[in-house]
Design an enzyme around this catalytic site. Structure first.
Site, short mmCIF file in Angstrom:
data_model
loop_
_atom_site.label_atom_id
_atom_site.label_comp_id
_atom_site.label_asym_id
_atom_site.label_seq_id
_atom_site.Cartn_x
_atom_site.Cartn_y
_atom_site.Cartn_z
N LYS A 153 14.46 -3.09 -16.81
CA LYS A 153 13.03 -2.61 -17.66
C LYS A 153 13.10 -2.97 -19.01
O LYS A 153 12.74 -3.64 -19.87
CB LYS A 153 12.37 -1.12 -17.58
N ALA A 157 0.49 -1.37 0.48
CA ALA A 157 0.41 -0.09 -0.20
C ALA A 157 1.12 1.30 -0.44
O ALA A 157 1.04 2.14 0.80
CB ALA A 157 -0.72 0.01 1.54
N GLY A 158 1.62 1.29 -0.86
CA GLY A 158 2.73 2.80 -1.31
C GLY A 158 2.14 3.47 -1.93
O GLY A 158 0.16 3.38 -2.15
N SER A 159 2.38 4.09 -2.78
CA SER A 159 2.35 5.41 -3.38
C SER A 159 1.36 5.05 -4.64
O SER A 159 0.77 5.62 -4.69
CB SER A 159 3.57 5.78 -3.92
N VAL A 197 6.89 -1.35 -16.52
CA VAL A 197 7.53 -0.84 -17.41
C VAL A 197 7.00 0.18 -18.04
O VAL A 197 5.94 0.27 -18.20
CB VAL A 197 8.10 -1.39 -18.65
N ILE A 225 1.96 3.98 -19.32
CA ILE A 225 2.29 3.92 -20.99
C ILE A 225 2.27 2.51 -21.30
O ILE A 225 2.63 1.66 -20.49
CB ILE A 225 3.80 4.44 -21.47
#
Length: 446
Positions: free
Chosen positions: A206, A14-16, A133, A137
């Site tokens: 990535k 439950a981070g950002s 990644v 987007i």
């Protein structure tokens, strides 16, 4: 009101990003049900600390420190806790129980992706990772699904917002890297320890994921050539601007053909700062934004651009995967597996064809340029452009050094084998007429 089938959603972290995913699942439950054909019930949120401050106020009754129990009986498990362990253990537990998995964990996929995808295949579950990644987007699904019938030849991408922010401000403002990095840390764009970003580790993870998808081949992280941006200086930025370039940290995933070997095809995956022509679309990617430029045989050139990070932005990518997983549950059938059957070899960067811009400080006397040109020619490297400027060398009247001074040569090469280029630079550095090699940058995006 439609009586939708209920699907149990377990959220790990439950981070950002995780807190925004939880908020959107709760606030837009009706809309998500209409889109997915299932009522998405947030069964619980596994956290390390129940009392930790969070960006979003979450219902206390949903929080738990017992991730393993939460996973049991869940239909979809969203993993946003990061790191390798215990995230890997939890994802394998979820998959082995038949749950679909949605994750944004690029480090885990880059190092243990094959194990996770194999576990999903064994039980017919799906693994979705759009958020791993380039943030918001949409690039994973286009590569995995939309371009599955095409042949991707090359990907050049800006996939790390922190380094793009730093290099962009260095280019626009003419500032030094250390000052901008301090600003980036204050604004939350860079971690207190920025090593993962500025040394290229994040971008390499990535790149491994993108290359695996694009070329249908498992690409281990250790096969990715990696260079960071810590060596980029204000003087290098000024020289790039003067020559019509901008310096960007890029990830390059490339299919290599016609190498004259029994196995005619291979791939190269690499991350480094490179010169990009200002007319190229990647040159106009500013701030913390990301962009991925894809070259495909039939589709041609494709550009994907947008926010590469941010809690709510990345949450958008996560929820897109959740809706897709929910639709699969309703429709039935096995999840779509990863295609890695091409099994192309990943070659060392020395076998890549590229071109350099080499900046040298040399003695300012007759014959030096001819000497430098001869070293390049001996190394099978031809000169495309050359520019010479005089350097001010302090000294006393009558000193040979003061009378001779030094000059700066900026040499652009034609394309050549990376191994030949790097060996030639080493010979230049050892030659008596060269005072020092100021910088070496590759040119990408032609």
């Amino acid at each position: 009101m439609i009586d939708y089938r209920r699907l149990r959603i377990a959220l790990l972290g439950a981070g950002s990003v995780g807190s925004q995913v939880a908020r959107l699942l709760l606030e837009h439950a009706d809309e998500l049900a209409d889109r997915s054909g299932a009522a998405l019930e947030l069964a619980g949120i596994a956290v390390r600390d129940l009392d930790a401050p969070r960006d979003v106020e979450l219902p206390r009754e949903l929080l738990t420190t017992d991730a393993e129990t939460l996973i049991v009986g869940s239909d979809i498990v969203i993993e946003l806790m990061g790191g390798i362990e215990p995230a890997r253990e939890y994802l394998l537990q979820a998959l082995n129980s038949g749950a679909d998995v949605v994750t944004g964990n690029k480090a885990l996929l880059a190092t243990h992706g094959a194990e996770i995808f194999d576990a999903a295949d064994q039980v017919g579950a799906s693994v979705s990772y759009e958020a791993a990644v380039a943030g918001a987007i949409p690039i994973i699904r286009p590569l995995r699904d939309s371009l599955a019938g095409d042949r991707v030849d090359r990907i050049v991408g800006i996939v790390n917002g922190t380094t793009n922010y730093i290099l962009d401000r260095m280019d626009v403002e003419g500032a030094e890297m250390a000052d901008i990095l301090a600003d980036a840390q204050r604004l939350g764009y860079a971690e207190a320890d920025p090593t993962g970003d500025v040394e290229g580790h994040d971008a390499a993870q990535k790149a491994a994921i993108l290359a695996s998808l694009a070329f249908h081949t498992t690409v281990p992280l250790e096969a990715v050539h990696r260079e960071g941006i810590t060596g980029v200086t204000k003087q290098m930025m000024d020289a790039a601007r003067h020559a019509g370039y901008v310096i960007k940290m890029v990830a390059v995933c490339e299919r290599l053909t016609g190498r004259g070997e029994a196995s005619d095809e291979a791939i190269s995956v690499r991350v480094y700062p490179a010169l990009i022509r200002r007319e190229h679309p990647l040159a106009s990617v500013h701030g913390v934004n990301n962009a991925v430029f894809v070259q495909a045989e039939a589709a041609g050139n494709l550009m994907f651009y947008g926010a590469g990070a941010g809690g709510v932005q990345t949450a958008s990518a996560v929820l897109g995967d959740v809706v897709s997983a929910a639709r699969r549950h309703i429709a039935g059938g096995a999840g779509v597996g990863e295609s890695t059957r091409a099994n192309l070899p990943t070659v060392d960067i020395g076998q890549v064809v590229t071109r350099y811009q080499i900046t040298l400080e040399v003695d300012d006397r007759p014959g030096v340029l001819a000497r430098v040109a001869g070293i390049l020619s001996d190394g099978r490297v031809s000169i495309a452009t050359v520019e010479q400027t005089l350097e001010q060398t302090p000294g006393q009247p009558g000193d040979d050094a003061a009378e001779a001074g030094s000059a700066r040569l900026v040499i652009g090469t034609h394309k050549a084998l990376e191994q030949d280029l790097s060996e030639t630079v080493a010979r230049l550095a050892d030659d008596d007429v060269v005072e020092r090699v100021v910088s070496v940058l590759r040119v990408e995006g032609d």
